[in-house]
Scaffold this motif. Structure first.
Motif: not given
Length: 781
Positions: A754-781
């Motif tokens: 589940a991405p952590l994406l507070d509002a407003p979903a600015t490019p900065e927040r979207i990028l941070a959420a992408c990094d969060q999901v990538r990190a979680a994916r890496g942990e799973r792998q």
């Protein structure tokens, strides 16, 4: 500027009656520049210009305010402070706390300290900057987190309950909890805050104000000046946008303008510059959502604890009702078998936040939609399926957490229709295929619903009046308590009158909203402008039509029931005369051709002590399907396509309604994507102009933008011609863009995080959420 001749074809000047796609009554004036706003009114002789001095600190005791340099500045005619106020000093609209001028202390950066009148706008602004103010700084609560931790509230907390939420959550097969931040929003009206006050005989005052609530402005001006309301007239022909920001926030500038006019004996216009306007006026409330939810394996909600905390700023203003409405809409379209909804009214040392299109409803809806998204993530299912399983419906799933029964089950068929017309299922597969083939660019898709309650939740505001004159040439003058801010209210109400008399719209003149024509009016807000004022105008029209019918029946010896009004004529059995001819004869027959109309909304009530009742006359429904594209390396994004289906009942004017839907959606999209408010550590608003505060532009309009009015869906309640409100509900359709952005981010981790994406979903927040999901994916792998 030389006016060009009107070359429009004659048929384009003829407008239809209620239900027809008639153009906005001022559309051509908006385009040509002929539409008059307050700043366009020819300036009266001897007019002065008002301006204000603002606090440069967020929370402090005023130790000294030396205004000598202000008083002696070139062109200055008068300066007023709190000690110069003749009567009322606190102009809080419901509860006290909004001081017209600061008294002894300041509570936010940008609070008004004094007002000045000078011979030019430039002289007034320059003089206002010359004050020598000494402060003793105090601790300031500038964030919602810090104020909430200390339980600093502007009003008591309110709670709504249904069933035993704690037990339902504890025994549920699945549970989630979390925290979600929702940002505020600047109204960003094109016409800023402005008022022009003209003193008259016997201490009277005429105030031209850009306000949504002329009656309240009249009351407060009278109380500030120590006058009876009958000596104050407030008039509003049109506003250049308002969106709620001129419901209460227009009052201060009208009062100061009138005060300076009273003291100098000269007209005074007070017009705020954009940066000062944004600094000193309220905005949409930022909210925090804290939740715990229990649900079954199918994603059905079994129990919900939800705490909604609204950042109210330094004073109550309208925050009690706004947080209430957020609580009322914390279910959106979803049945909550057991729920506890808590609403906190948090006090911070910032400008007092105020009404904004949706009035708290958007924040409540976004909170539950974020929960739905997380449930979908946890169960591995499509979020649309989770939404549909949780919809209200018959068979015991039709009562809200505040006790109102859902009587019109529209959302399920409306969403089913949009799912088909938007090709959601096929596009979902296409989005999956695209994302599997692209590592950097990701697409997202979401379809979100809206259920919005229509009525003021403060019961006594649900009333309206109208005044109608029919002249002997058959022309009609219409006045009502609603204000025109670009939404087309004047057009719709005139269409109602045209329908009642069977005349062409061109014969009806809508005059400026004035407190000396229709008194004690409610604000034009809560999406109720057409509902209330349309019914009041119809009441007045029917009174006159009944008089004309009775007169004609006697004069022409025909049964009253056979008389028909249509196509600018009146059918009298075998005889047919024009409407104007009948009116002329009725005048000669001494028949009154003027009437007042009145309407109050039935059925509504709310017992606050028991947190239960029927606060809304009916609900307006809608849904939007949005598709987006994001760059996962930068957070940049764009909306590719939007499909909307909106339930407006039997539309009063399809063209105006579609325009409101499109505009509301774009404004909601801006709230949730680009419009970020930023303050510094001293409480100074940094995003105080269009260069730093980014509203959507025409380039942000989706290249594919399909809007449909739900067919064959008349309102079963007795609204004006069975129409439904359309002003506020479409804004919440923008939630679909936020959900689609979140969906795109989640695709990075194959929708397992589940991405952590507070509002407003600015490019900065979207990028941070992408990094969060990538990190979680890496942990799973």
């Amino acid at each position: 500027m030389r006016k060009l001749p009107d070359t429009r074809p004659a048929h384009s000047l003829i407008s239809g009656r209620a239900g027809s796609a008639t153009r906005h009554e001022s559309a051509h004036k908006h385009v040509s520049g002929d539409a008059l706003y307050v700043d366009d009114i020819p300036e009266p002789a001897g007019m002065l210009y008002g301006y204000v001095g603002l606090s440069s600190i967020a929370h402090a005791t005023l130790k000294q305010m030396n205004l000598d340099a202000v008083r002696t500045a070139p062109g200055v005619m008068d300066v007023v402070t709190a000690k110069d106020l003749p009567a009322l000093t606190d102009i809080g609209p419901v509860f006290p706390g909004d001081h017209l001028l600061a008294e002894g202390k300041v509570n936010f950066h940008g609070q008004v300290l004094f007002a000045v009148a000078a011979t030019s706008q430039d002289a007034a602004r320059r003089a206002a900057r010359l004050a020598d103010v000494k402060y003793e700084a105090q601790q300031a609560d500038l964030t919602l987190e810090s104020a909430l931790a200390q339980e600093h509230f502007v009003r008591p907390t309110h709670t709504q309950r249904r069933g035993d939420a704690d037990t339902a959550i504890a025994t549920a097969p699945n549970r989630l909890s979390g925290h979600f931040k929702i940002g505020g929003q600047e109204q960003m009206y094109l016409e800023g805050q402005i008022a022009l006050s003209i003193p008259g005989e016997d201490g009277s005052m005429l105030v031209h104000s850009s306000t949504q609530h002329p009656a309240e402005t009249q009351k407060l001006v009278a109380e500030v000046l120590g006058l009876p309301m009958s000596l104050v007239t407030v008039t509003v022909r049109r506003m250049g946008g308002a969106f709620g920001g001129k419901e209460t926030n227009a009052n201060q500038w009208a009062c100061l303008s009138a005060l300076l006019a009273r003291r100098t004996g000269r007209p005074v216009k007070l017009r705020l510059a954009r940066a000062d306007d944004m600094t000193t006026t309220g905005k949409r409330h930022p909210f925090h959502s804290d939740y715990e939810v229990g649900f079954d394996d199918e994603g059905r909600i079994l129990g919900l604890n939800l705490k909604l905390s609204g950042n109210c700023g330094h004073s109550p203003d309208l925050s009690d009702a706004i947080v209430d409405r957020a609580m009322f809409h914390a279910d959106n379209c979803y049945f909550l078998p057991a729920a506890r909804i808590i609403g906190n009214r948090v006090k911070t040392h910032t400008a007092s936040n105020t009404a904004f299109r949706g009035f708290g409803g958007p924040q409540g809806m976004l909170a539950i939609e974020q929960i739905i998204e997380n449930i979908a993530q946890a169960t591995g299912q499509d979020a649309l399926d989770i939404r549909q399983r949780n919809f209200y419906g018959p068979d015991g799933r039709n009562v809200t957490h505040y006790g109102q029964t859902i009587e019109q089950h529209i959302i399920a068929p409306l969403v089913a229709r949009l799912t088909k017309t938007s090709e959601y299922r096929q596009r979902r597969e296409a989005v999956r295929a695209f994302n599997s083939e692209n590592a950097i660019l990701k697409r997202g898709l979401a379809l979100t619903p809206v259920k919005f309650g229509i009525s003021f939740t403060v019961q006594h505001l649900n009333q309206a009046g109208a005044l109608l004159h029919v002249y002997t040439d058959g022309s009609i003058q219409l006045n009502h308590g609603g204000t025109e801010m670009g939404q087309g209210l004047y057009t719709k109400v005139a269409q109602v009158v045209a329908s009642e008399f069977g005349v062409d719209l061109s014969s009806i003149t809508c005059t400026a909203t004035r407190t000396d024509k229709v008194p004690n009016t409610s604000p034009t807000a809560a999406s109720s402008g057409s509902d209330l004022n349309g019914m009041a105008a119809r009441d007045a029209a029917r009174k006159i039509r009944q008089r004309l019918t009775e007169f004609a029946a006697e004069k022409f010896a025909v049964p009253a029931e056979s008389i028909q009004f249509a196509n600018d004529h009146v059918s009298l059995g075998a005889q047919r005369i024009t409407f104007a001819e009948l009116v002329q004869q009725a005048y000669l027959g001494r028949i009154s051709l003027s009437a007042t109309g009145y309407y109050r909304t039935p059925k509504i009530h709310y017992d606050r002590a028991n947190a239960s009742g029927r606060p809304f006359f009916y609900y307006a429904y809608g849904a939007a399907c949005s598709e987006v594209l994001i760059d996962t390396l930068t957070g940049e994004n764009r909306v590719l396509r939007v499909d909307i289906c909106q339930d407006v009942g039997q539309s009063l004017n399809p063209v105006l309604d579609i325009g409101q839907i499109e505009g509301g959606f774009i404004q909601g999209m801006g709230w949730l994507t680009t419009e970020e408010l930023v303050w510094n550590e001293q409480g100074r608003l940094l995003t105080n102009n269009p260069a730093s505060y980014k509203i959507p532009t025409i380039g942000d309009t989706p290249p594919v933008f399909n809007v449909e009015l739900m067919p064959d869906s008349p309102n079963t309640e007795a609204t004006i011609f069975h129409s439904k409100a359309v002003g506020e509900p479409p804004l919440m359709l923008g939630i679909s863009v936020w959900a689609a952005l979140r969906d795109a981010v989640a695709s990075i981790g194959e929708h397992r995080t589940a991405p952590l994406l507070d509002a407003p979903a600015t490019p900065e927040r979207i990028l941070a959420a992408c990094d969060q999901v990538r990190a979680a994916r890496g942990e799973r792998q």
